[in-house]
Write a protein that holds these residues in place. Structure first.
Motif, PDB file in Angstrom:
ATOM      1  N   LYS A 260       0.839  -1.190   0.000  1.00 34.27           N
ATOM      2  CA  LYS A 260       0.000   0.000   0.000  1.00 34.27           C
ATOM      3  C   LYS A 260       0.874   1.239   0.000  1.00 34.27           C
ATOM      4  CE  LYS A 260      -3.768  -2.388   2.347  1.00 34.27           C
ATOM      5  NZ  LYS A 260      -4.631  -2.445   3.522  1.00 34.27           N
ATOM      6  N   TRP A 261       1.024   1.798  -1.207  1.00 29.16           N
ATOM      7  CA  TRP A 261       1.986   2.881  -1.355  1.00 29.16           C
ATOM      8  C   TRP A 261       1.365   4.255  -1.276  1.00 29.16           C
ATOM      9  CZ3 TRP A 261       6.912   2.787  -0.843  1.00 29.16           C
ATOM     10  CH2 TRP A 261       7.589   1.585  -1.030  1.00 29.16           C
ATOM     11  N   LYS A 262       0.025   4.337  -1.212  1.00 31.35           N
ATOM     12  CA  LYS A 262      -0.622   5.644  -1.226  1.00 31.35           C
ATOM     13  C   LYS A 262      -0.189   6.459  -0.025  1.00 31.35           C
ATOM     14  CE  LYS A 262      -3.602   4.579  -4.649  1.00 31.35           C
ATOM     15  NZ  LYS A 262      -3.773   5.290  -5.882  1.00 31.35           N
ATOM     16  N   LEU A 263       0.454   7.573  -0.282  1.00 31.61           N
ATOM     17  CA  LEU A 263       0.891   8.442   0.808  1.00 31.61           C
ATOM     18  C   LEU A 263      -0.235   9.365   1.227  1.00 31.61           C
ATOM     19  CD1 LEU A 263       4.435   9.757  -0.090  1.00 31.61           C
ATOM     20  CD2 LEU A 263       3.814   8.376   1.856  1.00 31.61           C
ATOM     21  N   GLY A 264      -0.307   9.659   2.508  1.00 30.41           N
ATOM     22  CA  GLY A 264      -1.234  10.673   2.984  1.00 30.41           C
ATOM     23  C   GLY A 264      -0.622  12.041   2.728  1.00 30.41           C
ATOM     24  N   VAL A 265      -0.513  12.430   1.449  1.00 30.07           N
ATOM     25  CA  VAL A 265       0.237  13.622   1.067  1.00 30.07           C
ATOM     26  C   VAL A 265      -0.299  14.867   1.743  1.00 30.07           C
ATOM     27  CG1 VAL A 265       0.846  15.129  -0.847  1.00 30.07           C
ATOM     28  CG2 VAL A 265       0.976  12.663  -1.133  1.00 30.07           C
ATOM     29  N   ALA A 266      -1.614  15.057   1.674  1.00 34.74           N
ATOM     30  CA  ALA A 266      -2.188  16.258   2.278  1.00 34.74           C
ATOM     31  C   ALA A 266      -1.985  16.254   3.785  1.00 34.74           C
ATOM     32  CB  ALA A 266      -3.671  16.348   1.944  1.00 34.74           C
ATOM     33  N   THR A 267      -2.124  15.079   4.379  1.00 36.94           N
ATOM     34  CA  THR A 267      -1.972  14.967   5.827  1.00 36.94           C
ATOM     35  C   THR A 267      -0.548  15.257   6.261  1.00 36.94           C
ATOM     36  OG1 THR A 267      -3.719  13.319   5.884  1.00 36.94           O
ATOM     37  CG2 THR A 267      -2.273  13.433   7.785  1.00 36.94           C
ATOM     38  N   VAL A 268       0.426  14.684   5.568  1.00 37.80           N
ATOM     39  CA  VAL A 268       1.816  14.928   5.935  1.00 37.80           C
ATOM     40  C   VAL A 268       2.176  16.390   5.735  1.00 37.80           C
ATOM     41  CG1 VAL A 268       4.210  14.348   5.404  1.00 37.80           C
ATOM     42  CG2 VAL A 268       2.490  12.562   5.439  1.00 37.80           C
TER      43      VAL A 268
ATOM     44  N   VAL B  68      15.761  12.412   1.852  1.00 35.98           N
ATOM     45  CA  VAL B  68      15.149  12.867   3.100  1.00 35.98           C
ATOM     46  C   VAL B  68      14.877  14.362   2.954  1.00 35.98           C
ATOM     47  CG1 VAL B  68      15.432  13.065   5.598  1.00 35.98           C
ATOM     48  CG2 VAL B  68      16.399  11.099   4.391  1.00 35.98           C
ATOM     49  N   LEU B  69      13.641  14.698   2.602  1.00 38.76           N
ATOM     50  CA  LEU B  69      13.250  16.074   2.317  1.00 38.76           C
ATOM     51  C   LEU B  69      12.026  16.446   3.132  1.00 38.76           C
ATOM     52  CD1 LEU B  69      13.506  15.827  -1.576  1.00 38.76           C
ATOM     53  CD2 LEU B  69      15.181  16.919  -0.066  1.00 38.76           C
ATOM     54  N   VAL B  70      12.006  17.648   3.669  1.00 37.39           N
ATOM     55  CA  VAL B  70      10.872  18.099   4.477  1.00 37.39           C
ATOM     56  C   VAL B  70       9.583  18.051   3.672  1.00 37.39           C
ATOM     57  CG1 VAL B  70       9.861  20.085   5.668  1.00 37.39           C
ATOM     58  CG2 VAL B  70      12.280  19.519   6.011  1.00 37.39           C
ATOM     59  N   ASN B  71       9.637  18.497   2.430  1.00 36.06           N
ATOM     60  CA  ASN B  71       8.448  18.498   1.576  1.00 36.06           C
ATOM     61  C   ASN B  71       8.454  17.314   0.611  1.00 36.06           C
ATOM     62  OD1 ASN B  71       7.207  20.810   2.649  1.00 36.06           O
ATOM     63  ND2 ASN B  71       8.548  22.146   1.463  1.00 36.06           N
ATOM     64  N   TYR B  72       8.892  16.182   1.110  1.00 32.82           N
ATOM     65  CA  TYR B  72       8.960  14.984   0.275  1.00 32.82           C
ATOM     66  C   TYR B  72       7.617  14.638  -0.381  1.00 32.82           C
ATOM     67  CZ  TYR B  72       9.718  10.216  -1.290  1.00 32.82           C
ATOM     68  OH  TYR B  72       9.782   9.093  -2.067  1.00 32.82           O
ATOM     69  N   PRO B  73       6.482  14.734   0.305  1.00 32.77           N
ATOM     70  CA  PRO B  73       5.212  14.380  -0.348  1.00 32.77           C
ATOM     71  C   PRO B  73       4.956  15.140  -1.645  1.00 32.77           C
ATOM     72  CG  PRO B  73       4.895  14.567   2.006  1.00 32.77           C
ATOM     73  CD  PRO B  73       6.278  15.064   1.728  1.00 32.77           C
ATOM     74  N   GLN B  74       5.299  16.421  -1.668  1.00 31.51           N
ATOM     75  CA  GLN B  74       5.115  17.200  -2.887  1.00 31.51           C
ATOM     76  C   GLN B  74       6.132  16.801  -3.955  1.00 31.51           C
ATOM     77  OE1 GLN B  74       5.267  18.377   0.208  1.00 31.51           O
ATOM     78  NE2 GLN B  74       3.792  20.028   0.557  1.00 31.51           N
ATOM     79  N   VAL B  75       7.332  16.463  -3.522  1.00 35.50           N
ATOM     80  CA  VAL B  75       8.380  16.063  -4.469  1.00 35.50           C
ATOM     81  C   VAL B  75       8.037  14.726  -5.121  1.00 35.50           C
ATOM     82  CG1 VAL B  75      10.813  15.409  -4.701  1.00 35.50           C
ATOM     83  CG2 VAL B  75      10.180  17.375  -3.288  1.00 35.50           C
TER      84      VAL B  75
ATOM     85  N   LYS C  78      11.529  22.918 -12.151  1.00 35.26           N
ATOM     86  CA  LYS C  78      11.063  24.194 -11.584  1.00 35.26           C
ATOM     87  C   LYS C  78       9.938  23.962 -10.578  1.00 35.26           C
ATOM     88  CE  LYS C  78      12.280  26.816 -15.748  1.00 35.26           C
ATOM     89  NZ  LYS C  78      11.731  27.566 -16.910  1.00 35.26           N
ATOM     90  N   VAL C  79       9.096  22.980 -10.856  1.00 33.14           N
ATOM     91  CA  VAL C  79       8.005  22.656  -9.932  1.00 33.14           C
ATOM     92  C   VAL C  79       8.571  22.145  -8.605  1.00 33.14           C
ATOM     93  CG1 VAL C  79       5.995  21.184  -9.526  1.00 33.14           C
ATOM     94  CG2 VAL C  79       6.384  22.152 -11.800  1.00 33.14           C
ATOM     95  N   ILE C  80       9.507  21.208  -8.684  1.00 30.49           N
ATOM     96  CA  ILE C  80      10.117  20.673  -7.455  1.00 30.49           C
ATOM     97  C   ILE C  80      10.838  21.776  -6.693  1.00 30.49           C
ATOM     98  CG2 ILE C  80      11.914  19.125  -6.549  1.00 30.49           C
ATOM     99  CD1 ILE C  80      11.189  17.137  -8.717  1.00 30.49           C
TER     100      ILE C  80
END
Length: 431
Positions: free
Chosen positions: A3-11, A387-394, A423-425
């Motif tokens: 189950k790879w779905k990340l809780g992107v909004a939550t994180v 290891v990135l603080v905004n990894y979910p967006q990346v 540029k987005v990242i």
């Protein structure tokens, strides 16, 4: 790991909330009780293994510590568990110990939701490097993984033989295949069966995209960001990184793979290869006993010949709300001890890889060829995700990039796609 779905909004929300009320934990620094939240069900093999280890910890520790675990299963979209953690941040009711997915270490640590655990973990040199890398933020160990993972290229032995592929052509970890050799074998298979040669999970736009395709980037000498995690432009759109995405586009364009694979296509003989995780071993052994199959390593860039494979899984961490740090630290240390990890392996079977070298050494004589392969691949070529603080967006942007290049008629120029996505990242990275 399925189950790879990340809780992107939550994180992302967690990173924004930070320590909202964490200090309101009602525990005492002298308390013998340790509370713990986990993301699995108590009926899952992982949950059963954990409960066994919790019971053993309560009986065996010499300080009278008593741990109590609450099972909060994640939903398919990553909710449930992450929603509970998010709510606890607002109410100040986090447990002493919690689980978190490897790539989320930086977000939790940066927001001071978790605190360093390194001084409580014994035998750190025994852990594989990838586990230490994924749990480290700002040079401190904030979380420790209790299982590892990897991906292999499963192949149908009968279909390979029918397509005229000799055993001498097959790669090994000591003699890998490069991208050109990989494509040559795909061409033989596609021409013979008039079907895509391999299911590369290109219909999965979740965390699976970065997890499975980043090794191509790393093999080419590319990267997602600079080492400091502050720049993507010049890195994500470098020639090296772009070459990996060009490979992905070429695989689709040449008909060797598909963006809409049939479910169970490998297992039922439609595709000769399947690029997927170690968890497939148990599926094949239990449900497709008549299928003759093997596992091959990642193809390497012909310019570097560097072998790289993906790693990572869930971890244990101590929340910043924990009052009795020694008790919480003792629990985490026990749960990643050799004894507890062997319990995990016995109950969870052929679905996860060992995080300690000593456990791997004990397991290798007892497991089959596929698990032997995965253990060796993990230890010799494993590479942790950034290891990135905004990894979910990346990771979401990485998945979008994979999808964009597969649409080769709409986006024929891969370099142009990479320039735009870099540029987005960049917008998500810390300055």
């Amino acid at each position: 790991m399925k189950k790879w779905k990340l809780g992107v909004a939550t994180v992302a929300a967690i990173a924004a909330l930070g320590l909202a009320g964490c200090s309101n934990n009602q525990g005492s620094s002298n308390s013998k009780n340790v509370t713990m939240w986990v993301h699995v069900s108590n009926t899952d093999p992982e949950g059963k293994a954990l409960q066994k280890n919790i019971n053993d910890f309560n009986k065996e520790n010499k300080h009278g510590y008593k741990a109590k675990v609450q099972f909060i299963p994640r939903s398919g979209s990553g909710g449930g568990y992450e929603d509970k953690v998010n709510a606890a941040l607002n109410s100040g009711s986090l447990p002493d110990v919690l689980t978190l997915d490897g790539p989320n270490t930086a977000a939790y640590a940066h927001s001071k939701i978790i605190q360093p655990v390194g001084k409580y973990i014994q035998g750190k040199d025994d852990f594989v490097k990838s586990i230490m890398d994924q749990g480290t933020y700002d040079k401190k160990l904030y979380a420790i993984g209790y299982s590892e993972s990897s991906i292999g290229f499963y192949y149908n032995k009968k279909m390979f033989k029918e397509a005229g592929i000799k055993d001498s052509e097959l790669p090994t970890l000591s003699k890998p295949w490069n991208w050109n050799q990989f494509k040559a074998i795909c061409k033989k298979i596609t021409n013979h069966f008039h079907e895509p040669a391999i299911n590369m999970n290109l219909n999965d736009h979740s965390e699976m995209a970065l997890y499975s395709f980043a090794p191509f980037v790393w093999s080419a000498g590319g990267s997602i960001t600079n080492p400091a995690g502050t720049k993507a432009v010049g890195y994500f759109n470098s020639k090296q990184t772009t070459s990996a995405f060009q490979l992905i586009q070429d695989m689709v364009k040449d008909g060797y793979t598909t963006i809409s694979p049939k479910d169970k296509g490998f297992e039922t003989g439609k595709y000769a290869m399947f690029m997927t995780g170690v968890w497939e071993v148990q599926t094949l052994q239990n449900q497709y006993k008549n299928l003759k199959w093997g596992v091959l390593p990642y193809p390497v860039s012909p310019k570097t010949n560097k072998e790289v494979s993906p790693t990572g899984s869930w971890q244990y961490a101590m929340s910043s709300a924990a009052k009795n740090k020694k008790a919480a630290g003792a629990l985490i240390n026990y749960l990643v001890s050799k004894k507890a990890l062997m319990t995990n392996e016995r109950i969870m079977g052929n679905t996860v890889l060992p995080v300690r070298k000593s456990v791997a050494k004990e397991l290798v004589p007892k497991v089959g060829p596929a698990m032997k392969f995965f253990i060796k691949q993990n230890q010799t070529t494993g590479h942790a995700r950034p290891v990135l603080v905004n990894y979910p967006q990346v990771t979401r942007t990485f998945a979008d990039t994979v999808q964009n290049v597969t649409l080769y008629k709409k986006n024929p120029n891969v370099q142009k796609v990479m320039d735009e996505q870099a540029k987005v990242i960049q917008k998500y990275l810390q300055k």
